[in-house]
Enzyme design. Structure first.
Site, PDB file in Angstrom:
ATOM      1  N   GLU A  77       0.832  -1.202   0.000  1.00 53.56           N
ATOM      2  CA  GLU A  77       0.000   0.000   0.000  1.00 53.56           C
ATOM      3  C   GLU A  77       0.867   1.254   0.000  1.00 53.56           C
ATOM      4  OE1 GLU A  77      -2.704   0.304   3.280  1.00 53.56           O
ATOM      5  OE2 GLU A  77      -3.611   2.127   2.485  1.00 53.56           O
TER       6      GLU A  77
ATOM      7  N   HIS B 272       0.550   4.602   0.989  1.00 54.33           N
ATOM      8  CA  HIS B 272      -0.241   5.483   1.844  1.00 54.33           C
ATOM      9  C   HIS B 272       0.633   6.698   2.111  1.00 54.33           C
ATOM     10  CE1 HIS B 272      -2.279   6.761   5.521  1.00 54.33           C
ATOM     11  NE2 HIS B 272      -3.277   5.964   5.201  1.00 54.33           N
TER      12      HIS B 272
ATOM     13  N   ASP C 299      -3.037   4.436  -2.395  1.00 54.70           N
ATOM     14  CA  ASP C 299      -4.131   4.929  -1.555  1.00 54.70           C
ATOM     15  C   ASP C 299      -4.387   6.381  -1.960  1.00 54.70           C
ATOM     16  OD1 ASP C 299      -5.496   4.540   1.437  1.00 54.70           O
ATOM     17  OD2 ASP C 299      -4.968   6.598   0.950  1.00 54.70           O
TER      18      ASP C 299
ATOM     19  N   HIS D 141      -6.932   1.852  -3.240  1.00 48.56           N
ATOM     20  CA  HIS D 141      -7.749   2.214  -2.073  1.00 48.56           C
ATOM     21  C   HIS D 141      -8.444   3.550  -2.318  1.00 48.56           C
ATOM     22  CE1 HIS D 141      -5.882  -0.516   1.245  1.00 48.56           C
ATOM     23  NE2 HIS D 141      -6.744  -1.140   0.468  1.00 48.56           N
TER      24      HIS D 141
ATOM     25  N   GLU E 299     -12.874   3.259   0.986  1.00 50.29           N
ATOM     26  CA  GLU E 299     -12.304   3.277   2.335  1.00 50.29           C
ATOM     27  C   GLU E 299     -12.744   4.564   3.024  1.00 50.29           C
ATOM     28  OE1 GLU E 299      -8.026   1.094   3.132  1.00 50.29           O
ATOM     29  OE2 GLU E 299      -8.134   3.248   2.916  1.00 50.29           O
TER      30      GLU E 299
END
Lengths: 131, 329
Positions: B142, B144, B174, B263, B299
């Site tokens: 991920e 992020h 993300d 995401h 999300e």
């Protein structure tokens, strides 16, 4: 610290035991964490309980406060409650002023120059009737 | 025309889930009832007691629910808890061993992708390649915030991907990494700790500057302390920098061939149903033009800062927005 704080102490969280009382707590994070990622501070009627007098229970197992850091395999699921047990008698049916500081050290979010786990700290302060 | 598919991550329902009023079936049934996509993403440590060890009962339950409510298993989220002992970090080999049972959990439950995190360096994932290949589970790292495509760790990770030539390594961008504004709902939530409108305005101004996040923390403290801001207030406002990244959306093109999942982070909507802090029309355009044909999972970040809205309503709004965008592509 956030909206999940409201689940930490439910109305039935405080309970008298044979030798004292216990406080049942739920996490304020969205996922399970082991006891090694937790720390606690408990005041009852304004008086702080010595941490060495706390016993911590999870999943039916019981530990001393000084064992916490090693408990990276004792998980507390998000819907289960852990228990702090204190040998200090209190009265069933009576209302107590409880101040509970519940620290979570988030093991997958590392912050600062030392890359330490992020501290997510929540304090719940409420009156609870001893069950 | 777009081949991007819609999914929902059960992370979105953290506030509802932690209330204890919903069973796993309740949450999944409601996700289906609201028509929140064809794919499902589950966080192991959130939804499954005993994770990463999956009992026969849990395996049967999850598979039955996916089947009954017609969801394709998209991603199972692992956590890479290198700080689990608090006073000492996991070594490379310990981290490798920590991830293995989570790979096996994804295999057992039939999820093709295990969401992994940047708390482990490239070396860990490189070592796990043979194990993941054997399990046939893709490790989706991920990205992020602050791990944007130009972050040194991400560059290193992409180089390793290139060398390994395997199908079990990929990225999960993300969308909190490429935001256009700090969400107003997040800023408003800071007011409970005494943050003023003026402090919020300054935070927004600094966020828009082109400088590293650490420098933003410094400038914010320097500006706000003379105004009487307390350390907890500054700490809350720092979250605005640490949660909201400013990477240009177009930069995702640099890693496009490695993207295995997305995401769809979001905070809230305006009166027209648009997400003011994240430019989803441009996001869909960039990934669509890049040939991405996988899933994007909703999300909802609400449980971190507000209980004002029902999370199912919020995810439903995001899916309405996504469907509108996809139709216009």
């Amino acid at each position: 610290m956030g909206p999940l704080d409201k689940y930490i102490l439910k109305d039935d969280a405080l309970e008298a035991t044979e030798n004292g009382f216990q406080l049942k707590f739920q996490t304020h994070w969205y996922r399970a964490l082991p006891l090694s990622c937790m720390d606690f501070n408990l005041k009852i009627d304004g008086k702080e309980i010595d941490k060495n007098d706390l016993k911590i229970k999870a999943n039916g197992n019981e530990y001393r406060y000084d064992e916490l850091l090693e408990l990276d395999k004792e998980w507390l699921f998000v819907l289960d409650r852990g228990i702090l047990e204190v040998e200090q008698p209190i009265e069933k049916g009576k209302t107590y002023d409880i101040e509970f500081k519940y620290d979570l050290y988030i093991p997958y979010i590392l912050v600062g120059p030392q890359a330490n786990p992020l501290l997510a700290s929540s304090v719940v302060h409420k009156n609870l009737i001893c069950q | 025309m777009s081949n991007i598919k819609l999914a929902t991550s059960l992370f979105s329902f953290a506030y509802e889930w932690n209330s204890g009023k919903y069973s796993l079936e309740d949450v999944i049934a409601e996700t289906r009832k609201r028509d929140l996509g064809t794919g499902l993403e589950i966080i192991g440590f959130q939804s499954l007691r005993g994770f990463p060890y999956i009992s026969y009962e849990t395996e049967k339950e999850v598979k039955n629910l996916l089947d009954k409510y017609e969801f394709e298993p998209v991603a199972l989220d692992a956590n890479i808890d290198v700080g689990i002992k608090r006073h000492a970090k996991m070594s490379i080999d310990e981290t490798v061993e920590y991830i293995k049972p989570q790979i096996l959990a994804a295999q057992k439950l039939g999820f093709p992708i295990l969401r992994c995190q940047t708390t482990a360096p490239a070396e860990v994932y490189e070592k796990l390649v043979p194990f993941a290949e054997k399990a046939n589970v893709i490790m989706g790292i991920e990205l992020h915030t602050p791990y944007s495509v130009d972050h040194p760790s991400v560059i290193k990770m992409a180089e390793m991907f290139g060398q390994m030539q395997t199908h079990v390594l990929g990225f999960i961008p993300d969308m909190g990494t490429c935001m256009r504004a700090i969400p107003d709902a997040l800023l408003t939530s800071f007011k409970t700790s005494g943050v003023t409108d003026e402090m919020i305005a300054i935070t927004k101004e600094i966020w828009h500057k082109d400088m590293p996040t650490t420098a933003k923390f410094g400038e914010l403290a320097q500006t706000l302390i003379p105004m009487g801001a307390t350390p907890p207030q500054i700490g809350r406002l720092n979250m605005a920098f640490s949660m909201n990244g400013r990477q240009p959306i177009e930069a995702w093109a640099e890693i496009m061939p490695y993207v295995v999942h997305i995401h769809g982070k979001f905070y809230g909507f305006d009166e027209n149903g648009d997400e003011p802090s994240i430019d989803y029309p441009t996001i869909f355009k960039v990934f669509n033009e890049g040939g991405y044909n996988g899933y994007i999972s909703s999300e909802y970040e609400g449980s971190a800062f507000t209980d004002e809205f029902d999370a199912f309503d919020q995810v439903e709004k995001q899916h309405q927005l996504f469907k509108r965008i996809v139709n216009d592509l």
